[in-house]
Design an enzyme around this catalytic site. Sequence first.
Site, short mmCIF file in Angstrom:
data_model
loop_
_atom_site.label_atom_id
_atom_site.label_comp_id
_atom_site.label_asym_id
_atom_site.label_seq_id
_atom_site.Cartn_x
_atom_site.Cartn_y
_atom_site.Cartn_z
N HIS A 20 0.61 0.48 -13.60
CA HIS A 20 1.36 -0.74 -13.88
C HIS A 20 2.85 -0.39 -14.04
O HIS A 20 3.18 0.53 -14.79
CB HIS A 20 0.84 -1.39 -15.16
N GLY A 39 0.79 -1.23 0.00
CA GLY A 39 0.00 0.00 0.00
C GLY A 39 0.81 1.28 0.00
O GLY A 39 0.33 2.32 0.43
N MET A 76 -3.77 -7.48 -7.03
CA MET A 76 -3.10 -8.53 -7.78
C MET A 76 -4.03 -9.58 -8.39
O MET A 76 -3.57 -10.51 -9.02
CB MET A 76 -2.06 -9.23 -6.88
N ARG A 77 -5.33 -9.46 -8.18
CA ARG A 77 -6.26 -10.42 -8.79
C ARG A 77 -6.76 -9.88 -10.12
O ARG A 77 -7.10 -8.70 -10.24
CB ARG A 77 -7.49 -10.61 -7.89
N ILE A 78 -6.81 -10.79 -11.09
CA ILE A 78 -7.33 -10.37 -12.39
C ILE A 78 -8.83 -10.15 -12.25
O ILE A 78 -9.54 -10.97 -11.65
CB ILE A 78 -7.00 -11.44 -13.46
N LEU A 79 -9.32 -9.04 -12.77
CA LEU A 79 -10.75 -8.73 -12.68
C LEU A 79 -11.48 -9.45 -13.83
O LEU A 79 -11.01 -9.45 -14.97
CB LEU A 79 -10.98 -7.22 -12.78
N THR A 94 -9.48 -2.31 -19.10
CA THR A 94 -10.43 -3.02 -19.95
C THR A 94 -10.21 -4.51 -19.67
O THR A 94 -9.37 -4.88 -18.85
CB THR A 94 -10.16 -2.75 -21.45
N SER A 113 3.04 3.10 -16.02
CA SER A 113 1.94 3.59 -16.85
C SER A 113 0.65 3.62 -16.05
O SER A 113 0.33 2.68 -15.35
CB SER A 113 1.70 2.64 -18.04
N ASN A 124 -5.75 1.86 -13.39
CA ASN A 124 -4.68 1.03 -12.83
C ASN A 124 -3.34 1.73 -13.06
O ASN A 124 -3.19 2.52 -13.98
CB ASN A 124 -4.67 -0.33 -13.53
N LEU A 181 -5.75 -7.73 -20.13
CA LEU A 181 -4.86 -7.51 -18.98
C LEU A 181 -3.77 -6.48 -19.30
O LEU A 181 -3.01 -6.65 -20.26
CB LEU A 181 -4.20 -8.84 -18.57
N ASP A 182 -3.71 -5.43 -18.50
CA ASP A 182 -2.74 -4.35 -18.66
C ASP A 182 -2.78 -3.78 -20.09
O ASP A 182 -1.76 -3.30 -20.61
CB ASP A 182 -1.31 -4.82 -18.33
N GLU A 238 5.89 6.99 -9.48
CA GLU A 238 4.48 6.59 -9.36
C GLU A 238 3.76 7.41 -8.29
O GLU A 238 2.61 7.76 -8.44
CB GLU A 238 4.38 5.10 -9.00
C1 GRF Z 1 2.95 -0.37 -7.70
O1 GRF Z 1 4.30 -0.22 -7.97
C2 GRF Z 1 2.15 -0.45 -8.97
O2 GRF Z 1 2.87 -0.12 -10.11
C3 GRF Z 1 1.74 -1.88 -9.10
O3 GRF Z 1 1.77 -2.41 -7.84
C4 GRF Z 1 2.66 -1.68 -7.03
C5 GRF Z 1 1.97 -1.54 -5.72
O4 GRF Z 1 2.85 -1.33 -4.69
N1 GRF Z 1 0.47 -2.01 -9.74
P1 GRF Z 1 2.31 -1.01 -3.23
O5 GRF Z 1 1.58 -2.23 -2.72
O6 GRF Z 1 1.38 0.16 -3.35
O7 GRF Z 1 3.50 -0.70 -2.41
#
Ligand code: GRF
Length: 218
Positions: free
Chosen positions: A115, A18, A96-99, A147, A142, A113, A150-151, A180
């Site tokens: 990524h 998080g 981390m789960r595919i929707l 959609t 990114s 999202n 995936l990604d 990010e």
């Molecule tokens: C982020 O780096 C993001 O790019 C990816 O997952 C990571 C999440 O990290 N989708 P955290 O759990 O927020 O530390």
Amino acid sequence: MNAPTTPLPIVVLLSGSGTTLQALLDEIRAGTLNVEIKAVISDQPDAPGLGRAEDAGVETCALLPGDYPEHQAFDRALASCIDKFKPKYIVLAGYMRILSESFVERYAGKILNIHPSLLPRFRGLNTYARVLDAGDPEHGSSVHFVTAKLDGGPLIMQARVAVLPQDTEESLSARVKEQERKMYPAVLNMLAAGRLEMKDGQTWLDQQALEQPMEHPL
Ligand code: GRF
């Protein structure tokens, strides 16, 4: 002076540490991000990200995949949990789960999202190891609309980071995450200002289809 717009109501989905959520919480507290996180929802009851939400006084909810007979049933429960909070957008932050396709269709154009790669390079997992193996000179992150691919949804903004000869997965990810933490709030502020939308399978900014993702920093 323009009147401030109402904060955009969102829910955040996460599975892990998080730090991305934390960046949003910090900017909200600093008054530089015009969103309200109505709830943080996880598929991992032990996700440290849930603790970060609680510390900030944000409602949390955890759904256990093992409690549901199949993926669709889990996503239906997820949707009813989300709907209780009446968000305008669903923001994935390390979920981390595919929707499922039906979930994505239900919220078409309303899911974002982030990524850790310069999409369309390196969809999926382990992007840091893969970019180092490939010897690419740059990596990054990114933000895109989600959609069913995936990604693969329309890109909104990208941040680029040079790959250094001595880089490890850890050093590279630290530099990408630093970008990010700034880029996601920047995109969410544009969304809150009503400047962004997904239409006809494309990203639109200020009523114009975006030919290329925006570059962070702008
Ligand atoms: C982020 O780096 C993001 O790019 C990816 O997952 C990571 C999440 O990290 N989708 P955290 O759990 O927020 O530390």
